[in-house]
Design a protein around this motif. Structure first.
Motif, mmCIF file in Angstrom:
data_model
loop_
_atom_site.group_PDB
_atom_site.id
_atom_site.type_symbol
_atom_site.label_atom_id
_atom_site.label_comp_id
_atom_site.label_asym_id
_atom_site.label_seq_id
_atom_site.Cartn_x
_atom_site.Cartn_y
_atom_site.Cartn_z
ATOM 1 N N UNK A 30 0.842 -1.205 0.000
ATOM 2 C CA UNK A 30 0.000 0.000 0.000
ATOM 3 C C UNK A 30 0.875 1.253 0.000
ATOM 4 N N UNK A 31 1.968 1.236 0.779
ATOM 5 C CA UNK A 31 2.895 2.371 0.791
ATOM 6 C C UNK A 31 3.541 2.580 -0.574
ATOM 7 N N UNK A 32 3.716 1.501 -1.327
ATOM 8 C CA UNK A 32 4.329 1.579 -2.647
ATOM 9 C C UNK A 32 3.311 1.844 -3.750
ATOM 10 N N UNK A 33 2.019 1.924 -3.402
ATOM 11 C CA UNK A 33 1.010 2.307 -4.385
ATOM 12 C C UNK A 33 0.037 1.233 -4.803
ATOM 13 N N UNK A 34 0.152 0.009 -4.292
ATOM 14 C CA UNK A 34 -0.810 -1.038 -4.634
ATOM 15 C C UNK A 34 -1.926 -1.005 -3.597
ATOM 16 N N UNK A 35 -3.052 -0.475 -3.991
ATOM 17 C CA UNK A 35 -4.161 -0.254 -3.065
ATOM 18 C C UNK A 35 -4.692 -1.565 -2.494
ATOM 19 N N UNK A 36 -4.968 -1.539 -1.206
ATOM 20 C CA UNK A 36 -5.571 -2.681 -0.528
ATOM 21 C C UNK A 36 -6.968 -2.899 -1.094
ATOM 22 N N UNK A 37 -7.376 -4.145 -1.203
ATOM 23 C CA UNK A 37 -8.709 -4.452 -1.698
ATOM 24 C C UNK A 37 -8.777 -4.670 -3.196
ATOM 25 N N UNK A 38 -7.670 -4.415 -3.903
ATOM 26 C CA UNK A 38 -7.661 -4.704 -5.330
ATOM 27 C C UNK A 38 -7.419 -6.198 -5.530
ATOM 28 N N UNK A 39 -7.743 -6.682 -6.708
ATOM 29 C CA UNK A 39 -7.546 -8.109 -6.993
ATOM 30 C C UNK A 39 -6.074 -8.503 -6.885
ATOM 31 N N UNK A 40 -5.194 -7.626 -7.378
ATOM 32 C CA UNK A 40 -3.759 -7.929 -7.290
ATOM 33 C C UNK A 40 -3.283 -7.977 -5.839
ATOM 34 N N UNK A 41 -3.735 -7.028 -5.019
ATOM 35 C CA UNK A 41 -3.348 -7.014 -3.605
ATOM 36 C C UNK A 41 -3.876 -8.262 -2.899
ATOM 37 N N UNK A 42 -5.095 -8.645 -3.204
ATOM 38 C CA UNK A 42 -5.676 -9.850 -2.596
ATOM 39 C C UNK A 42 -4.896 -11.099 -2.998
ATOM 40 N N UNK A 43 -4.501 -11.166 -4.267
ATOM 41 C CA UNK A 43 -3.722 -12.317 -4.741
ATOM 42 C C UNK A 43 -2.387 -12.398 -4.019
ATOM 43 N N UNK A 44 -1.699 -11.267 -3.895
ATOM 44 C CA UNK A 44 -0.398 -11.259 -3.210
ATOM 45 C C UNK A 44 -0.573 -11.668 -1.753
ATOM 46 N N UNK A 45 -1.607 -11.181 -1.100
ATOM 47 C CA UNK A 45 -1.837 -11.564 0.305
ATOM 48 C C UNK A 45 -2.063 -13.066 0.433
ATOM 49 N N UNK A 46 -2.818 -13.652 -0.478
ATOM 50 C CA UNK A 46 -3.050 -15.091 -0.434
ATOM 51 C C UNK A 46 -1.746 -15.862 -0.667
ATOM 52 N N UNK A 47 -0.947 -15.423 -1.616
ATOM 53 C CA UNK A 47 0.338 -16.081 -1.871
ATOM 54 C C UNK A 47 1.229 -16.001 -0.633
ATOM 55 N N UNK A 48 1.305 -14.825 -0.020
ATOM 56 C CA UNK A 48 2.129 -14.659 1.188
ATOM 57 C C UNK A 48 1.608 -15.560 2.300
ATOM 58 N N UNK A 49 0.296 -15.645 2.449
ATOM 59 C CA UNK A 49 -0.284 -16.530 3.473
ATOM 60 C C UNK A 49 0.149 -17.971 3.260
ATOM 61 N N UNK A 50 0.091 -18.427 2.009
ATOM 62 C CA UNK A 50 0.470 -19.813 1.713
ATOM 63 C C UNK A 50 1.959 -20.044 1.933
ATOM 64 N N UNK A 51 2.788 -19.104 1.499
ATOM 65 C CA UNK A 51 4.234 -19.254 1.705
ATOM 66 C C UNK A 51 4.590 -19.256 3.188
ATOM 67 N N UNK A 52 3.996 -18.344 3.949
ATOM 68 C CA UNK A 52 4.271 -18.272 5.386
ATOM 69 C C UNK A 52 3.759 -19.524 6.099
ATOM 70 N N UNK A 53 2.588 -19.995 5.708
ATOM 71 C CA UNK A 53 2.045 -21.220 6.303
ATOM 72 C C UNK A 53 2.985 -22.391 6.057
ATOM 73 N N UNK A 54 3.503 -22.494 4.838
ATOM 74 C CA UNK A 54 4.472 -23.556 4.540
ATOM 75 C C UNK A 54 5.709 -23.430 5.414
ATOM 76 N N UNK A 55 6.196 -22.209 5.585
ATOM 77 C CA UNK A 55 7.400 -22.001 6.404
ATOM 78 C C UNK A 55 7.161 -22.406 7.850
ATOM 79 N N UNK A 56 5.953 -22.241 8.339
ATOM 80 C CA UNK A 56 5.630 -22.606 9.725
ATOM 81 C C UNK A 56 5.352 -24.106 9.841
ATOM 82 N N UNK A 57 4.500 -24.626 8.975
ATOM 83 C CA UNK A 57 4.047 -26.016 9.121
ATOM 84 C C UNK A 57 5.050 -27.063 8.677
ATOM 85 N N UNK A 58 5.762 -26.798 7.610
ATOM 86 C CA UNK A 58 6.564 -27.857 7.001
ATOM 87 C C UNK A 58 8.024 -27.855 7.417
#
Length: 142
Positions: A30-58
């Motif tokens: 958001x600080x860099x200009x990608x507005x929260x709530x956009x499809x791209x921002x939502x996609x990046x958040x989901x990807x980060x969630x999956x990557x972080x979950x893998x780092x914790x669980x696996x």
């Protein structure tokens, strides 16, 4: 904006850190200009969630922390990497009908490809790895 922006956070390998990682990346983008709530921002958040979950669980407790790196190069390319100290690379698990987990890398690969990006895994000097996604930057230049 500068030719290169970078932000990093290191979090404990605990389930609560997944949402912390997601919020951190959303705030940076958001600080860099990608507005929260956009499809791209939502996609990046989901990807980060999956990557972080893998780092914790696996990592099975063998990585006490994980690090999230966010990089924006020349307002053209967004790179996000999640690093842990576990040596095993992520792999696709067999898709069982009743399986509730194991689809994270499939989700990450699909979402990344849909956005015209790519996924890679690189080893770290301490024997761990970083899972990187690289996506075209879509936010308007301020």
């Amino acid at each position: 904006m500068a030719d290169h922006q970078e932000a990093t956070v290191t979090l404990p390998s605990a389930p609560a850190s997944v949402s912390d990682a997601r919020r951190y990346v959303a705030r940076v983008l958001a600080e860099w200009g990608l507005a929260d709530g956009t499809e791209d921002a939502d996609t990046v958040r989901l990807i980060v969630s999956e990557l972080a979950t893998n780092a914790v669980q696996h990592t099975r407790g063998q990585s006490p922390t994980f690090t999230v790196d966010v990089r924006l190069d020349r307002e053209e390319q967004l790179r996000i990497g999640v690093t842990d100290s576990h040596p095993r690379y992520p792999r696709r698990l067999p898709a069982a009908v009743q399986q509730d987990n194991g689809r994270g890398m499939v989700i990450i690969r699909c979402l990344t490809a849909e956005r015209g990006g790519r996924l890679s895994v690189t080893p770290t000097a301490d024997g761990g790895k970083t899972v990187w996604i690289c996506l075209p930057w879509t936010a308007p230049v301020p």
